[in-house]
Each structure stands twice: as structure tokens, then as C-alpha cells.
Design a protein around this motif. Structure first.
Motif, PDB file in Angstrom:
ATOM      1  N   HIS A  69       0.835  -1.197   0.000  1.00 58.58           N
ATOM      2  CA  HIS A  69       0.000   0.000   0.000  1.00 58.58           C
ATOM      3  C   HIS A  69       0.875   1.254   0.000  1.00 58.58           C
ATOM      4  CE1 HIS A  69      -4.094   1.671   1.597  1.00 58.58           C
ATOM      5  NE2 HIS A  69      -3.711   2.250   0.486  1.00 58.58           N
ATOM      6  N   HIS A  72      -7.177  -2.584  -2.780  1.00 59.54           N
ATOM      7  CA  HIS A  72      -5.722  -2.740  -2.555  1.00 59.54           C
ATOM      8  C   HIS A  72      -5.352  -2.558  -1.087  1.00 59.54           C
ATOM      9  CE1 HIS A  72      -5.735   1.771  -3.346  1.00 59.54           C
ATOM     10  NE2 HIS A  72      -5.206   1.665  -2.150  1.00 59.54           N
ATOM     11  N   TRP A 101     -13.165   5.857  -0.375  1.00 55.12           N
ATOM     12  CA  TRP A 101     -12.813   6.410   0.924  1.00 55.12           C
ATOM     13  C   TRP A 101     -14.043   6.637   1.802  1.00 55.12           C
ATOM     14  CZ3 TRP A 101      -7.665   6.755   1.773  1.00 55.12           C
ATOM     15  CH2 TRP A 101      -6.837   6.773   0.650  1.00 55.12           C
ATOM     16  N   ASP A 145      -9.278   4.104   3.967  1.00 53.94           N
ATOM     17  CA  ASP A 145      -9.138   3.687   2.568  1.00 53.94           C
ATOM     18  C   ASP A 145      -9.923   2.398   2.384  1.00 53.94           C
ATOM     19  OD1 ASP A 145      -8.238   2.875   0.049  1.00 53.94           O
ATOM     20  OD2 ASP A 145      -6.170   3.487   0.424  1.00 53.94           O
ATOM     21  N   HIS A 197      -3.809   9.312   1.365  1.00 52.80           N
ATOM     22  CA  HIS A 197      -2.976   8.216   1.882  1.00 52.80           C
ATOM     23  C   HIS A 197      -2.133   8.671   3.073  1.00 52.80           C
ATOM     24  CE1 HIS A 197      -4.095   5.988  -1.798  1.00 52.80           C
ATOM     25  NE2 HIS A 197      -3.989   4.971  -0.973  1.00 52.80           N
ATOM     26  N   LEU A 210       2.159   2.043  -3.394  1.00 56.45           N
ATOM     27  CA  LEU A 210       1.138   2.687  -4.205  1.00 56.45           C
ATOM     28  C   LEU A 210       1.092   4.198  -3.915  1.00 56.45           C
ATOM     29  CD1 LEU A 210      -1.920   0.909  -5.274  1.00 56.45           C
ATOM     30  CD2 LEU A 210      -2.348   3.170  -4.388  1.00 56.45           C
TER      31      LEU A 210
HETATM   32 FE    FE Z   1      -4.984   3.244  -0.966  1.00 58.59          FE
END
Ligand code: FE
Length: 207
Positions: free
Chosen positions: A30, A165, A126, A161, A80, A33
């Protein structure tokens, strides 16, 4: 236009690799990403310095593509960072000023938590507990993508999140179990800090 300044990624807090309910691999993947969003933000902003403004067009143009990319990548960076920052705590019930505001605006902690979890199941990207400066109330807002469903003038306090993923490696498609694990690792001190630091913070007199 803004003069390009390279944005540096935030380091991963080491305690995130030790969280109950989350494997090291899940968090490391994560985080990679997230680094991708930082790189794309920098790439797009560098290109925006010299992009052709004379051909700007709302159907397609170089400027439109770059600005859409900037919205998506930069919101991805911010969300994030807030997500990783509000993890690594003791979880459990909200504490401090934010707990008082949750009780005031949602009626009880339980009602807030039920709505927050359901928001996490109802959206594709989200779930965000936010303080909305327009009505001066807390709300659980949902968003299908970093740059979709963003509410103006609402300050994110707790960010979850819910893209696959974020949990697929550890939970497969069991998103509700992932949300439970998330809530067990929330750092409510971070959430309270955000509340106190934001412009127009509500008075502490609710304690
Ligand atoms: Fe994410």
C-alpha cells in the motif's frame, strides 16, 4: 501558474508494520502505491510548468489532462498520508474532544461507528470523518475516488481507505472485517490533533 516544487514523500511509520490485523506485505504494498501518487504528482506538476495554455479546451487538451491528473494524484497523496497517519494507535472508542463532538453530532459513539462502517461499505474509495466548516458539524462522508465526491470546506479528521488494494492481501473481499481491523488501530490522538490544529476549530467547551 505555480512554480514547480518537488514534493517529498512521508516515511512509513515503523509501527504500521506491526499492527494487529495487518500483514507487513499489505502495508508495504500500500505504501508503494502511495509513492506512485507522489511521483505522478511531481511528474504532472513539472509538465504543467511548460504546458500549452493556448490550446486549453474542456473536451480534450494537454492542460486539461494534466490538471485532471494533478487532482487525482495529489488527492491520492493527501488521503494516503492521512490514512497512514491515523493508523498505528490503540484503536477502540474515540477519545478527547473528537469523542465529545461525535456524541453531539451523531447522538452516540455507537451510532457514529455504525454509520462510519456502513459508509466504508457503501463507497468505492474512501470513508472520511470530517468537520464541515459550513455547518460546523461532523459528518461521515464517502468518496468513490480521490477526486470524486470531495466536499468543499470539510476538514478530514479520520480517513479510511476502502479500495480493495488496502485489504485484499489480508482479507480477500471481506471488507467489513478489514474495517473492524482498521478501527482497532486508529490513533485517536492524531485525530484530536487534527481537530485542534485546523482553522476555525470548534471550541473545547464540550468536554
Ligand atoms: Fe490506498
Amino acid at each position: 501558474m505555480t512554480v514547480y516544487q518537488k514534493y517529498e514523500p512521508k516515511p512509513l511509520k515503523p509501527q504500521l508494520l506491526e499492527m494487529p490485523g495487518f500483514s507487513k506485505k499489505q502495508i508495504e504494498e500500500h505504501y508503494q502505491l502511495y509513492l506512485g501518487y507522489v511521483n505522478k504528482t511531481n511528474e504532472v506538476r513539472q509538465k504543467l510548468e511548460t504546458a500549452d495554455r493556448s490550446t486549453a479546451n474542456a473536451t480534450y487538451s494537454e492542460l486539461r489532462s494534466l490538471k485532471l491528473g494533478e487532482d487525482y494524484a495529489w488527492d491520492g497523496v493527501k488521503l494516503h498520508e492521512w490514512y497512514f497517519e491515523n493508523l498505528g494507535g490503540k484503536g477502540g472508542a474515540p477519545t478527547g474532544h473528537v469523542a465529545s463532538l461525535i456524541r453531539r453530532d451523531f447522538g452516540s459513539i455507537e451510532r457514529w461507528e455504525a454509520d462510519f462502517k456502513a459508509t466504508g461499505l457503501a463507497f468505492r474509495g474512501w470513508a472520511v470523518l470530517a468537520y464541515d466548516m459550513h455547518d460546523k458539524c461532523l459528518h461521515n462522508y464517502g468518496s468513490d475516488a480521490h477526486d470524486v465526491g470531495v466536499i468543499w470546506c470539510a476538514m478530514p479528521l479520520l480517513v479510511l481507505d476502502v479500495y480493495e488494494h488496502a485489504y485484499m492481501i489480508d482479507y480477500g473481499i471481506k471488507r467489513a472485517a478489514y474495517i473492524d481491523a482498521f478501527l482497532k488501530n486508529v490513533d485517536w490522538e492524531v485525530v484530536n490533533h487534527r481537530l485542534h490544529e485546523m482553522p476555525g476549530a470548534p471550541p473545547m467547551s464540550l468536554e
